[in-house]
Write a protein that holds these residues in place. Structure first.
Motif, PDB file in Angstrom:
ATOM      1  N   MET A  47      10.970   8.502   7.256  1.00  0.00           N
ATOM      2  CA  MET A  47      10.322   7.361   7.917  1.00  0.00           C
ATOM      3  C   MET A  47      10.800   6.088   7.230  1.00  0.00           C
ATOM      4  SD  MET A  47       6.203   6.854   8.055  1.00  0.00           S
ATOM      5  CE  MET A  47       5.377   6.105   9.445  1.00  0.00           C
ATOM      6  N   LEU A  48      10.840   6.137   5.907  1.00  0.00           N
ATOM      7  CA  LEU A  48      11.343   5.020   5.098  1.00  0.00           C
ATOM      8  C   LEU A  48      11.512   5.497   3.658  1.00  0.00           C
ATOM      9  CD1 LEU A  48      11.911   1.914   5.464  1.00  0.00           C
ATOM     10  CD2 LEU A  48       9.727   1.564   4.310  1.00  0.00           C
ATOM     11  N   GLY A  49      12.609   5.084   3.061  1.00  0.00           N
ATOM     12  CA  GLY A  49      12.769   5.398   1.653  1.00  0.00           C
ATOM     13  C   GLY A  49      14.036   6.185   1.368  1.00  0.00           C
ATOM     14  N   PRO A  50      14.247   6.516   0.105  1.00  0.00           N
ATOM     15  CA  PRO A  50      13.392   6.144  -1.024  1.00  0.00           C
ATOM     16  C   PRO A  50      13.426   4.643  -1.284  1.00  0.00           C
ATOM     17  CG  PRO A  50      15.432   7.142  -1.793  1.00  0.00           C
ATOM     18  CD  PRO A  50      15.425   7.276  -0.299  1.00  0.00           C
ATOM     19  N   GLY A  51      12.419   4.192  -2.017  1.00  0.00           N
ATOM     20  CA  GLY A  51      12.327   2.783  -2.347  1.00  0.00           C
ATOM     21  C   GLY A  51      11.214   2.560  -3.342  1.00  0.00           C
ATOM     22  N   ARG A  52      10.871   1.280  -3.544  1.00  0.00           N
ATOM     23  CA  ARG A  52       9.804   0.976  -4.500  1.00  0.00           C
ATOM     24  C   ARG A  52       8.929  -0.151  -3.962  1.00  0.00           C
ATOM     25  NH1 ARG A  52       9.609  -1.557 -10.526  1.00  0.00           N
ATOM     26  NH2 ARG A  52       7.644  -0.589 -11.118  1.00  0.00           N
ATOM     27  N   HIS A  53       7.626   0.057  -4.049  1.00  0.00           N
ATOM     28  CA  HIS A  53       6.667  -0.975  -3.650  1.00  0.00           C
ATOM     29  C   HIS A  53       6.373  -1.899  -4.822  1.00  0.00           C
ATOM     30  CE1 HIS A  53       5.667   0.711   0.209  1.00  0.00           C
ATOM     31  NE2 HIS A  53       5.179   1.832  -0.279  1.00  0.00           N
ATOM     32  N   PRO A  54       6.461  -3.230  -4.645  1.00  0.00           N
ATOM     33  CA  PRO A  54       5.986  -4.122  -5.709  1.00  0.00           C
ATOM     34  C   PRO A  54       4.470  -4.022  -5.892  1.00  0.00           C
ATOM     35  CG  PRO A  54       7.336  -5.314  -4.115  1.00  0.00           C
ATOM     36  CD  PRO A  54       7.055  -3.965  -3.532  1.00  0.00           C
ATOM     37  N   TRP A 109      -8.928  -4.446 -13.939  1.00  0.00           N
ATOM     38  CA  TRP A 109      -7.799  -4.791 -13.057  1.00  0.00           C
ATOM     39  C   TRP A 109      -8.057  -6.140 -12.387  1.00  0.00           C
ATOM     40  CZ3 TRP A 109      -2.959  -3.486 -11.811  1.00  0.00           C
ATOM     41  CH2 TRP A 109      -2.437  -3.861 -10.571  1.00  0.00           C
ATOM     42  N   VAL A 110      -7.040  -6.961 -12.328  1.00  0.00           N
ATOM     43  CA  VAL A 110      -7.148  -8.262 -11.662  1.00  0.00           C
ATOM     44  C   VAL A 110      -6.467  -8.152 -10.300  1.00  0.00           C
ATOM     45  CG1 VAL A 110      -6.599 -10.712 -11.774  1.00  0.00           C
ATOM     46  CG2 VAL A 110      -7.167  -9.457 -13.884  1.00  0.00           C
ATOM     47  N   ALA A 111      -7.264  -8.256  -9.256  1.00  0.00           N
ATOM     48  CA  ALA A 111      -6.715  -8.142  -7.904  1.00  0.00           C
ATOM     49  C   ALA A 111      -5.816  -9.329  -7.601  1.00  0.00           C
ATOM     50  CB  ALA A 111      -7.853  -8.067  -6.890  1.00  0.00           C
ATOM     51  N   GLY A 112      -4.759  -9.063  -6.845  1.00  0.00           N
ATOM     52  CA  GLY A 112      -3.835 -10.128  -6.461  1.00  0.00           C
ATOM     53  C   GLY A 112      -3.861 -10.349  -4.962  1.00  0.00           C
ATOM     54  N   GLU A 113      -3.400 -11.523  -4.559  1.00  0.00           N
ATOM     55  CA  GLU A 113      -3.235 -11.824  -3.139  1.00  0.00           C
ATOM     56  C   GLU A 113      -1.771 -12.152  -2.897  1.00  0.00           C
ATOM     57  OE1 GLU A 113      -6.036 -14.865  -2.082  1.00  0.00           O
ATOM     58  OE2 GLU A 113      -7.671 -13.401  -1.934  1.00  0.00           O
ATOM     59  N   PHE A 114      -1.229 -11.580  -1.857  1.00  0.00           N
ATOM     60  CA  PHE A 114       0.205 -11.677  -1.604  1.00  0.00           C
ATOM     61  C   PHE A 114       0.450 -12.050  -0.149  1.00  0.00           C
ATOM     62  CE2 PHE A 114      -0.653  -8.634  -4.910  1.00  0.00           C
ATOM     63  CZ  PHE A 114       0.290  -8.912  -5.890  1.00  0.00           C
ATOM     64  N   GLU A 115       1.545 -12.756   0.049  1.00  0.00           N
ATOM     65  CA  GLU A 115       1.985 -13.014   1.420  1.00  0.00           C
ATOM     66  C   GLU A 115       2.653 -11.747   1.933  1.00  0.00           C
ATOM     67  OE1 GLU A 115       4.912 -16.088   3.863  1.00  0.00           O
ATOM     68  OE2 GLU A 115       4.664 -16.281   1.699  1.00  0.00           O
ATOM     69  N   GLN A 116       2.374 -11.377   3.170  1.00  0.00           N
ATOM     70  CA  GLN A 116       2.982 -10.169   3.717  1.00  0.00           C
ATOM     71  C   GLN A 116       4.412 -10.461   4.146  1.00  0.00           C
ATOM     72  OE1 GLN A 116       1.292  -8.677   7.324  1.00  0.00           O
ATOM     73  NE2 GLN A 116       2.022  -6.613   6.988  1.00  0.00           N
ATOM     74  N   THR A 117       5.346 -10.004   3.337  1.00  0.00           N
ATOM     75  CA  THR A 117       6.763 -10.198   3.625  1.00  0.00           C
ATOM     76  C   THR A 117       7.490  -8.886   3.344  1.00  0.00           C
ATOM     77  OG1 THR A 117       7.340 -10.797   1.362  1.00  0.00           O
ATOM     78  CG2 THR A 117       6.636 -12.600   2.807  1.00  0.00           C
ATOM     79  N   THR A 163       7.427  -8.276  -0.403  1.00  0.00           N
ATOM     80  CA  THR A 163       6.212  -7.785  -1.046  1.00  0.00           C
ATOM     81  C   THR A 163       5.896  -6.361  -0.606  1.00  0.00           C
ATOM     82  OG1 THR A 163       4.795  -8.792   0.655  1.00  0.00           O
ATOM     83  CG2 THR A 163       5.157 -10.057  -1.370  1.00  0.00           C
ATOM     84  N   PHE A 164       6.526  -5.913   0.451  1.00  0.00           N
ATOM     85  CA  PHE A 164       6.352  -4.521   0.865  1.00  0.00           C
ATOM     86  C   PHE A 164       7.249  -3.596   0.049  1.00  0.00           C
ATOM     87  CE2 PHE A 164       7.798  -0.897   3.370  1.00  0.00           C
ATOM     88  CZ  PHE A 164       6.597  -0.235   3.509  1.00  0.00           C
ATOM     89  N   ALA A 165       8.512  -3.969  -0.085  1.00  0.00           N
ATOM     90  CA  ALA A 165       9.443  -3.110  -0.820  1.00  0.00           C
ATOM     91  C   ALA A 165      10.373  -3.972  -1.658  1.00  0.00           C
ATOM     92  CB  ALA A 165      10.247  -2.236   0.128  1.00  0.00           C
TER      93      ALA A 165
END
Ligand SMILES: [Fe+2]
Length: 319
Positions: free
Chosen positions: A242-249, A279-287, A290-292
């Motif tokens: 489906m997708l991969g291999p790869g790495r999620h940030p 743990w400190v939660a983060g907020e990210f722009e969906q790009t 930031t996905f891979a």
């Protein structure tokens, strides 16, 4: 409401033969099977149950085609189950089956269930990595995996039309915590007593709200070698990436997703973030970034391995 795990996921499918082959190749252990039911387990005793789509034991389908029909979350104690039953009964039906598992639905109509967790703690073998200054493996070759045996079932992912309604429900009513977020678009949620970065990811892909349904189910494996060994085995057996291999940030893990005939994808993960109250939660722009951090789009089928290098043949144009 101390939710600890994804304890079990139940699929409804038209064909048990393909399902049996897929999950066996993926590396789960077949615990029970007959002409109506398959039950597989990961090493931590979490389970995947597969039933024929028309089985009256299944909750109604909430999307067309094969897919997940119910996700069962594990809790620590009977008192947690009682608290969840009381909370959900305020505004929706809560059923209890003969084994004491609660069954209900979330605000979007996705079936959810709860039981005292049957999962057990598992420990990956020592990876025996050699890194400068720390020799984990002296005078010994590195291990090579012919296939994977997933240790833990870690998370389930749904595409939802309204993240706000869903996240409010899981966080405010069931005690899930937000580990990270694409604000307004995607929320990584972990059970209140879970140390997995996420047990549930709710995503509004593209922000359009026009996609609704199960996306994938993920399992953690022991190390990077097992992730690649498992992915290569699935590829050799003919399953499509489906997708991969790869790495999620976000969550930091290496991944490899395979298309599952039971619906959606099944994901191998390695080295996912483990978190607690600090743990400190983060907020990210969906790009895409930031996905891979990086990924292959279609697995290894186009790689040199599958063009003959594995048998020592010379690739045309190369020496
Ligand atoms: Fe995932």
């Amino acid at each position: 409401m101390r939710i600890t795990t994804v304890d079990s996921v139940t699929y409804g499918v038209p064909d048990l033969v393909q399902a049996k082959r897929f999950w066996s190749d993926f590396g789960l252990t077949l615990e029970a099977h007959n002409d109506r039911l398959l039950r597989f387990s990961a090493m931590d005793a979490s389970t995947v149950e597969v039933r024929l789509a028309h089985d009256p034991a299944l909750p109604p389908a909430f999307e067309p085609g094969p897919g997940v029909r119910e996700t069962t979350f594990g809790v620590e104690t009977e008192a947690d189950l009682d608290a969840i039953a009381a909370e959900l009964a305020k505004d929706r039906h809560v059923g209890v089956d003969e084994k004491g598992t609660l069954h209900s639905v979330d605000p979007l109509g996705i079936p959810i269930a709860f039981r005292v967790s049957r999962c057990r703690a598992v420990s990956a073998p020592d990876p025996q990595f050699n890194v400068p200054g720390r020799t984990g493996r002296l005078n010994a070759r590195g291990v090579r995996y012919e296939s994977a045996r997933p240790l833990e079932m870690t998370h389930v992912v749904y595409m939802v039309p309204d993240t706000r309604v869903a996240v409010d429900f899981y966080a405010d009513r069931l005690g899930f915590r937000i580990s990270d977020a694409y604000p307004g678009r995607g929320y990584f949620l972990r059970g209140g007593a879970s140390n997995n970065h996420h047990n549930l990811f709710l995503l509004n892909p593209g922000g359009t709200g026009d996609k609704f349904g199960f996306h994938h189910l993920a399992f953690e494996v022991a190390n990077i070698h097992e992730l690649f060994g498992g992915g290569l085995n699935m590829t050799r057996k003919g399953w499509k990436t489906m997708l991969g291999p790869g790495r999620h940030p976000i969550s930091s893990c290496y991944f490899w997703y395979f298309l599952n005939p039971c619906g959606g994808g099944a994901e191998y993960d390695f080295d996912s973030d483990v978190v607690d109250d600090d743990w400190v939660a983060g907020e990210f722009e969906q790009t895409p970034e930031t996905f891979a951090e990086w990924c292959l789009a279609a697995g290894m089928e186009e790689s040199l391995l599958y063009q003959g290098v594995q048998t020592g043949e010379t690739i045309e144009g190369q020496t």
